[in-house]
Each structure stands twice: as structure tokens, then as C-alpha cells.
Design an enzyme around this catalytic site. Structure first.
Site, short mmCIF file in Angstrom:
data_model
loop_
_atom_site.label_atom_id
_atom_site.label_comp_id
_atom_site.label_asym_id
_atom_site.label_seq_id
_atom_site.Cartn_x
_atom_site.Cartn_y
_atom_site.Cartn_z
N ASP A 26 0.78 -1.05 -0.15
CA ASP A 26 0.00 -0.11 0.06
C ASP A 26 0.86 1.33 0.01
OD1 ASP A 26 -2.39 1.71 0.06
OD2 ASP A 26 -2.60 0.95 2.33
N GLY A 27 0.35 2.20 -0.60
CA GLY A 27 0.95 3.68 -0.49
C GLY A 27 1.73 4.06 -1.84
N ARG A 39 0.01 9.07 -10.30
CA ARG A 39 -0.30 7.82 -9.17
C ARG A 39 0.77 6.54 -9.86
NH1 ARG A 39 -3.66 7.56 -5.38
NH2 ARG A 39 -3.98 5.24 -6.05
N HIS A 43 3.06 2.88 -8.67
CA HIS A 43 2.98 1.53 -8.89
C HIS A 43 4.09 1.08 -9.70
CE1 HIS A 43 -1.34 1.84 -7.70
NE2 HIS A 43 -1.50 2.51 -8.79
N GLU A 73 -12.11 -4.40 -5.41
CA GLU A 73 -12.59 -2.98 -5.11
C GLU A 73 -11.69 -2.04 -6.21
OE1 GLU A 73 -11.88 -5.28 -2.67
OE2 GLU A 73 -14.01 -5.52 -2.13
N ARG A 77 -11.06 2.32 -9.57
CA ARG A 77 -10.08 3.32 -9.84
C ARG A 77 -10.33 3.73 -11.26
NH1 ARG A 77 -4.81 2.27 -6.42
NH2 ARG A 77 -5.86 1.73 -4.44
N LEU A 137 10.37 -21.36 -3.76
CA LEU A 137 9.39 -20.36 -3.29
C LEU A 137 8.25 -20.40 -4.02
CD1 LEU A 137 8.85 -17.67 -1.50
CD2 LEU A 137 9.60 -16.49 -3.59
N ARG A 197 1.71 -4.95 6.22
CA ARG A 197 1.05 -3.91 5.60
C ARG A 197 1.80 -2.58 5.59
NH1 ARG A 197 -5.25 -2.44 4.27
NH2 ARG A 197 -4.74 -0.89 2.84
N SER A 205 -8.75 -5.02 4.60
CA SER A 205 -9.16 -4.63 3.26
C SER A 205 -9.32 -5.98 2.26
CB SER A 205 -7.95 -3.89 2.53
OG SER A 205 -7.64 -2.64 3.12
N GLU A 216 0.29 -13.18 12.58
CA GLU A 216 0.87 -11.69 13.56
C GLU A 216 0.86 -10.76 12.25
OE1 GLU A 216 1.98 -11.61 16.46
OE2 GLU A 216 1.32 -13.78 16.75
C1 FPP Z 1 -1.68 0.03 -3.33
O1 FPP Z 1 -1.29 1.45 -3.49
C2 FPP Z 1 -1.07 -0.73 -4.59
C3 FPP Z 1 -1.92 -1.26 -5.51
C4 FPP Z 1 -3.41 -1.14 -5.59
C5 FPP Z 1 -1.23 -1.75 -6.61
C6 FPP Z 1 0.27 -2.79 -6.23
C7 FPP Z 1 0.84 -2.95 -7.55
C8 FPP Z 1 2.29 -2.69 -7.63
C9 FPP Z 1 3.03 -2.84 -6.64
C10 FPP Z 1 2.90 -2.95 -9.04
C11 FPP Z 1 2.28 -4.03 -9.63
C12 FPP Z 1 2.65 -5.53 -9.08
C13 FPP Z 1 3.09 -6.29 -10.15
C14 FPP Z 1 3.56 -7.71 -9.16
C15 FPP Z 1 3.47 -6.31 -11.56
P1 FPP Z 1 -2.22 2.69 -3.56
O2 FPP Z 1 -2.39 3.09 -4.95
O3 FPP Z 1 -3.76 2.21 -2.95
O4 FPP Z 1 -1.66 3.82 -2.83
P2 FPP Z 1 -2.49 4.82 -2.09
O5 FPP Z 1 -3.01 4.30 -0.92
O6 FPP Z 1 -1.30 5.66 -1.34
O7 FPP Z 1 -3.21 5.55 -2.76
#
Ligand code: FPP
Length: 253
Positions: A26-27, A39, A43, A73, A77, A137, A197, A205, A216
Site C-alpha cells: 500500500d502507498g 499515481r 505502481h 474493489e 479506480r 518459493l 501492510r 481490506s 501476526e
Molecule cells: C496500493 O497502493 C497498491 C496497489 C493497488 C497496486 C499494487 C501494485 C504494484 C506494487 C505494482 C504491480 C505489481 C506487480 C507484481 C507487477 P495505492 O495505489 O492504493 O496507494 P495509495 O493508498 O497511496 O493511494
């Protein structure tokens, strides 16, 4: 890794290593916005953290890693952000497959993959197939995943089996935890021992609600793109200090 933390060199620590680590990444969005970037740049940057935690699991000897990459959910976006996430996934699978093979990683997915773009589905299926014999893994990526849907899918599958094969159940069918667990997307995998997290949010979530019952939980304020190998090791160290009681009294009682 430079200056490997001692955990990497101390095999006596292995007994307290988690067998299964789950992560809510997240983040990404906030990471990007704070840098004046769109944004999707967050990613993109987050992909490197994915590589690092995969590597860290292999180096530490943690056999199962589950990452929450796209929830049901997340379809809410903006279209452009969803497209970038799908492109990143496509790119990641194309680029990383050789690496995953070299590292001995078995790639798996959790979630309703059939709703993803066809090209992505195809690459996912190829990656799952190609890596299926690897044993170092198990790397699960949760995509179009929702835990309530997973639980309902399990219930519906069981109802269907009972209806189709009443004789098998002999009119005296009662669900137990082990039988039910086998109908979840995670099937034969052990439940996560540790949930990490990032970004400081303290909620599940809709992620692995059944499987995380005794996990944990480790929350870090760092945004996902800032979460590196050493941060993962820090989380494992923290986990190793915990006393897991599973409802019993502690060893010190
Ligand atoms: C949450 O951050 C993150 C996601 C919804 C996407 C996670 C995706 C990646 C790390 C990249 C793609 C992964 C692979 C394996 C190719 P957010 O966008 O909700 O952040 P925010 O809460 O700061 O808005």
C-alpha cells in the site's frame, strides 16, 4: 546484499521463520503524489519492491509469499490507472519469468483471473504452467481478489458437490475447518504466519480473512516503493520476537 543482516547468516533462527508471509502493498499513490508524479509512477516504482521481497524470501528460506496486487474493489479506480496496472503486470510477467525460473520460484495466482484482460490472463497461465515444477518459493499474486468472494466461492463449490454427489456425503455432512480450507483459493497452503501492510493503514481490506485468523500483523509507515529488502528483514525480526499463543496461555505462564 551489502552488510547482510545477521538473520541471513544464523541458521538457528530458521525455526522461528514464518512459513508464509502475506503482504498488502500500500502507498504507491501517495509515494508518487508526494514527489509531484502521477499515481501510476508509484505502481511502477513498486515493482522493484516486489522483486526485492521475492529475493529476500529466497535468501531467508521463507517458502511462501502472497502479495495483494489488485483487489476486486480496485476496479473502482480511474480507467487509466487500471490500464497502467494491467500493463505493468503484463510487463512484469514478460520480463521476470526467466528470473523466476532461475530463482526456482513457482508462480501462482489467487482471485478471479477470468475478469482480467485476455492478454494478461494468457501470460499468467503461461507463467503458472512454466514455473509449476519450481520448489524454492511459492509466489502467489492476488489479482481481482476479494476474500468474501473467495469464501462464497468455497461455500458454493461445496453446495454444488453435495448436490451432485449426495451419496458421497451419506446424508450426514458437517463442514469442518480443514475441509472448508481446502475449498479456498489457497487450498493446501498453510495459513500466513505474518501479514505485513505498508503505508501505516491498519485494516485488512478484504484480504485472506479466513486465512489470517492467527497471523501476526506488522504495520510499517513506509510506502510500498520505499519498502526494501532490509525492511522486510526488519519485519521478520519483529515477528521472531512475538510469542504466538493461538488462544493458549504463554510459555511464561
Ligand atoms: C496500493 O497502493 C497498491 C496497489 C493497488 C497496486 C499494487 C501494485 C504494484 C506494487 C505494482 C504491480 C505489481 C506487480 C507484481 C507487477 P495505492 O495505489 O492504493 O496507494 P495509495 O493508498 O497511496 O493511494
Amino acid at each position: 546484499m551489502k552488510n547482510k543482516p545477521s538473520i541471513f547468516n544464523d541458521p538457528s533462527n530458521n525455526s522461528s521463520l514464518p512459513k508464509h508471509v502475506a503482504i498488502i502493498m500500500d502507498g504507491n499513490g501517495r509515494w508518487a503524489i508526494e514527489r509531484g508524479l502521477p499515481r501510476f509512477a508509484g505502481h511502477r516504482a513498486g515493482v522493484q519492491s516486489v522483486r526485492e521481497v521475492v529475493e529476500a524470501c529466497i535468501e531467508l528460506g521463507i517458502p511462501i509469499l502472497t502479495l495483494y496486487a489488485f483487489s476486486q474493489e480496485n476496479w473502482k479506480r480511474p480507467k487509466e490507472e487500471i490500464s497502467v496496472l494491467m500493463e505493468l503486470l503484463d510487463f512484469f510477467l514478460g520480463q521476470e519469468i526467466k528470473n523466476l525460473m532461475k530463482q526456482g520460484v513457482r508462480f501462482c495466482t489467487l482471485g478471479r483471473i477470468e475478469a482480467l484482460p485476455e492478454g494478461v490472463q494468457k501470460k499468467l497461465a503461461q507463467s503458472v504452467e512454466q514455473t509449476s515444477k519450481n520448489e524454492k518459493l511459492i509466489f502467489n499474486l492476488a489479482l481481482n481478489y476479494g476474500s468474501r468472494t473467495e469464501i462464497l466461492d468455497a461455500v458454493n463449490q461445496i453446495l454444488h458437490d453435495v448436490k451432485e454427489n449426495p451419496s458421497k456425503f451419506n446424508g450426514a455432512f458437517e463442514l469442518d475447518e480443514a475441509y472448508f480450507s481446502k475449498h479456498l483459493y489457497t487450498r493446501d497452503l498453510p495459513d500466513p504466519d505474518l501479514l505485513i501492510r505498508t503505508s501505516g493503514e491498519i485494516r485488512l481490506s478484504n484480504f485472506l480473512l479466513w486465512q489470517l485468523s492467527y497471523a501476526e500483523i506488522y504495520i510499517t509507515k513506509k510506502y510500498w516503493p520505499d519498502f526494501h529488502k532490509d525492511d522486510f528483514v526488519e519485519a521478520i525480526r519483529d515477528y521472531q520476537k512475538r510469542e504466538r499463543r493461538f488462544g493458549d496461555v504463554g510459555a511464561s505462564a
